[in-house]
Design an enzyme around this catalytic site. Structure first.
Site, PDB file in Angstrom:
ATOM      1  N   HIS A   1     -18.688   2.610  37.495  1.00  0.00           N
ATOM      2  CA  HIS A   1     -19.276   3.534  36.559  1.00  0.00           C
ATOM      3  C   HIS A   1     -19.681   3.039  35.508  1.00  0.00           C
ATOM      4  O   HIS A   1     -19.215   2.304  35.186  1.00  0.00           O
ATOM      5  CB  HIS A   1     -18.202   4.961  36.696  1.00  0.00           C
ATOM      6  CG  HIS A   1     -18.888   6.079  35.968  1.00  0.00           C
ATOM      7  ND1 HIS A   1     -19.430   5.931  34.952  1.00  0.00           N
ATOM      8  CD2 HIS A   1     -19.680   7.201  36.661  1.00  0.00           C
ATOM      9  CE1 HIS A   1     -20.064   7.105  34.524  1.00  0.00           C
ATOM     10  NE2 HIS A   1     -20.345   7.979  35.732  1.00  0.00           N
TER      11      HIS A   1
ATOM     12  N   GLU B   1     -27.414   6.039  39.001  1.00  0.00           N
ATOM     13  CA  GLU B   1     -27.049   6.849  37.680  1.00  0.00           C
ATOM     14  C   GLU B   1     -27.864   6.213  36.638  1.00  0.00           C
ATOM     15  O   GLU B   1     -27.230   5.285  35.917  1.00  0.00           O
ATOM     16  CB  GLU B   1     -25.735   6.856  37.558  1.00  0.00           C
ATOM     17  CG  GLU B   1     -24.890   7.764  38.592  1.00  0.00           C
ATOM     18  CD  GLU B   1     -23.619   8.262  38.129  1.00  0.00           C
ATOM     19  OE1 GLU B   1     -23.384   9.519  38.490  1.00  0.00           O
ATOM     20  OE2 GLU B   1     -22.836   7.699  37.568  1.00  0.00           O
TER      21      GLU B   1
ATOM     22  N   GLY C   1     -24.696  12.986  31.410  1.00  0.00           N
ATOM     23  CA  GLY C   1     -24.013  13.666  30.226  1.00  0.00           C
ATOM     24  C   GLY C   1     -24.806  14.095  29.096  1.00  0.00           C
ATOM     25  O   GLY C   1     -24.516  14.589  28.035  1.00  0.00           O
TER      26      GLY C   1
ATOM     27  N   SER D   1     -26.767  14.474  35.025  1.00  0.00           N
ATOM     28  CA  SER D   1     -27.097  15.814  34.551  1.00  0.00           C
ATOM     29  C   SER D   1     -27.703  16.574  35.809  1.00  0.00           C
ATOM     30  O   SER D   1     -28.473  17.358  35.642  1.00  0.00           O
ATOM     31  CB  SER D   1     -28.218  15.610  33.369  1.00  0.00           C
ATOM     32  OG  SER D   1     -27.411  15.157  32.183  1.00  0.00           O
TER      33      SER D   1
ATOM     34  N   ASN E   1     -17.419  14.020  39.756  1.00  0.00           N
ATOM     35  CA  ASN E   1     -16.567  13.116  39.034  1.00  0.00           C
ATOM     36  C   ASN E   1     -16.124  13.787  37.986  1.00  0.00           C
ATOM     37  O   ASN E   1     -16.783  14.107  36.979  1.00  0.00           O
ATOM     38  CB  ASN E   1     -17.759  12.045  38.642  1.00  0.00           C
ATOM     39  CG  ASN E   1     -16.922  10.963  37.824  1.00  0.00           C
ATOM     40  OD1 ASN E   1     -15.770  11.030  37.755  1.00  0.00           O
ATOM     41  ND2 ASN E   1     -17.801  10.260  37.125  1.00  0.00           N
TER      42      ASN E   1
ATOM     43  N   LYS F   1     -13.906  12.964  35.822  1.00  0.00           N
ATOM     44  CA  LYS F   1     -13.799  11.807  34.540  1.00  0.00           C
ATOM     45  C   LYS F   1     -12.255  12.318  34.053  1.00  0.00           C
ATOM     46  O   LYS F   1     -11.486  12.525  34.717  1.00  0.00           O
ATOM     47  CB  LYS F   1     -14.771  12.040  33.636  1.00  0.00           C
ATOM     48  CG  LYS F   1     -16.271  11.694  34.159  1.00  0.00           C
ATOM     49  CD  LYS F   1     -17.276  11.593  33.187  1.00  0.00           C
ATOM     50  CE  LYS F   1     -18.608  11.589  33.957  1.00  0.00           C
ATOM     51  NZ  LYS F   1     -19.694  11.286  33.177  1.00  0.00           N
TER      52      LYS F   1
ATOM     53  N   GLU G   1     -19.411   4.366  32.645  1.00  0.00           N
ATOM     54  CA  GLU G   1     -18.437   4.528  31.559  1.00  0.00           C
ATOM     55  C   GLU G   1     -17.482   3.160  31.675  1.00  0.00           C
ATOM     56  O   GLU G   1     -17.091   2.796  30.691  1.00  0.00           O
ATOM     57  CB  GLU G   1     -18.103   5.577  31.718  1.00  0.00           C
ATOM     58  CG  GLU G   1     -18.685   6.746  31.094  1.00  0.00           C
ATOM     59  CD  GLU G   1     -18.802   8.047  31.584  1.00  0.00           C
ATOM     60  OE1 GLU G   1     -17.615   8.583  32.202  1.00  0.00           O
ATOM     61  OE2 GLU G   1     -19.582   8.846  31.556  1.00  0.00           O
TER      62      GLU G   1
HETATM   63  P1  PGA Z   1     -23.062  13.963  34.533  1.00  0.00           P
HETATM   64  O1  PGA Z   1     -22.401  12.688  34.670  1.00  0.00           O
HETATM   65  O2  PGA Z   1     -23.339  15.024  35.725  1.00  0.00           O
HETATM   66  O3  PGA Z   1     -21.936  14.854  33.542  1.00  0.00           O
HETATM   67  O4  PGA Z   1     -24.260  13.548  33.576  1.00  0.00           O
HETATM   68  C1  PGA Z   1     -22.569  11.907  36.029  1.00  0.00           C
HETATM   69  C2  PGA Z   1     -21.774  11.112  36.076  1.00  0.00           C
HETATM   70  O5  PGA Z   1     -21.349  10.201  35.117  1.00  0.00           O
HETATM   71  O6  PGA Z   1     -21.171  10.494  37.213  1.00  0.00           O
END
Ligand code: PGA
Length: 242
Positions: free
Chosen positions: A96, A165, A171, A204, A9, A11, A98
């Site tokens: 997601h 998630e 992140g 992560s 992803n 982003k 976010e």
């Molecule tokens: P990350 O993000 O691997 O940077 O923690 C995962 C995601 O948001 O899909």
């Protein structure tokens, strides 16, 4: 049979030029990666056409990061299913955290987006997961079951991927214990009517922890944010040893 899927992803990262540079290095070394895993890159809308051409004839599938529920209309800033399908997009992330946190995405809009994705031949990757506060209050299970109930109402489970998630692990460098991720993913599976839905872990995932995470029996793959931006890290992740 549940498919093993590793999805990046990206982003809001990478211009088209940066996307191509990453891809060149990544594709050059894909020959060694076992064939049994589906590799997906979910790129920003602006890079989709470029990536669609660059991925043609490779084993890497193209994904987007959101889709609207209507085929067209006065929805400034949105993209529809036919617009994605025309570019050769196969997967699309829906719901997601976010999107839920910063852009007001609700379970009811997630539900509409899932159905639209499927209607246009895309495979949605539905994201669910709890915040730190909800986990600490002992509400993780109830929250996730509630999300699934509303998000999946009348959704076809034969063309669906789910990603667990935990928001506190996205992140942050803080990974969910692999046994705990396995437990929650088992819980998610127990809520489904179709046995073959692939359920990924996201939050992560890095070269250093991917082997342990994917060795868990319920975990079918990974949704990878930060570490999917670097060709070396993403290669090591798709080359996980389970
Ligand atoms: P990350 O993000 O691997 O940077 O923690 C995962 C995601 O948001 O899909």
């Amino acid at each position: 049979m549940r498919k093993v899927i590793i999805a990046g992803n990206w982003k809001m990262y990478k211009t088209r030029a940066e996307a191509l540079e990453m891809l060149q290095k990544f594709l050059d070394q894909l020959d060694e990666i076992p064939e049994d895993r589906e590799i997906v890159i979910c790129a920003p809308f602006t890079a989709l056409e470029t990536l669609s051409k660059a991925l043609h004839g490779t084993r890497v599938r193209l994904g987007a990061q959101n889709v609207h529920w209507d085929i067209e209309g006065a929805y400034t800033g949105e993209i529809s299913g036919p617009m994605l399908a025309e570019l050769g997009v196969r997967y699309v992330i829906v719901g997601h955290s976010e999107r839920r946190q910063y852009f007001g995405e609700s379970d009811s809009t997630v539900n509409r987006r899932l159905k639209a994705a499927q209607h246009h031949g895309l495979t949605p990757i539905l994201c669910v997961g709890e915040s730190k506060q909800q986990r600490d209050a002992g509400e993780a299970e109830r929250l996730i079951i509630g999300q699934l109930e509303e998000d999946l109402a009348d959704v076809d489970q034969t063309n669906l991927v789910i990603a667990y998630e935990p928001i506190w692990a996205i992140g942050t460098g803080e990974t969910c214990e692999s046994s705990e991720a396995d437990r929650i993913i088992g819980l998610i599976r127990s809520q489904l009517t179709h046995p073959d839905v692939s359920i990924l872990y996201g939050g992560s995932v890095k070269p250093g922890n991917v082997d342990e995470i994917l060795a868990q029996p319920e975990i079918d793959g990974a949704l990878v944010g930060g570490a999917s931006l670097s060709p070396g890290d993403f290669l090591r992740i798709v080359d996980f040893k389970a």
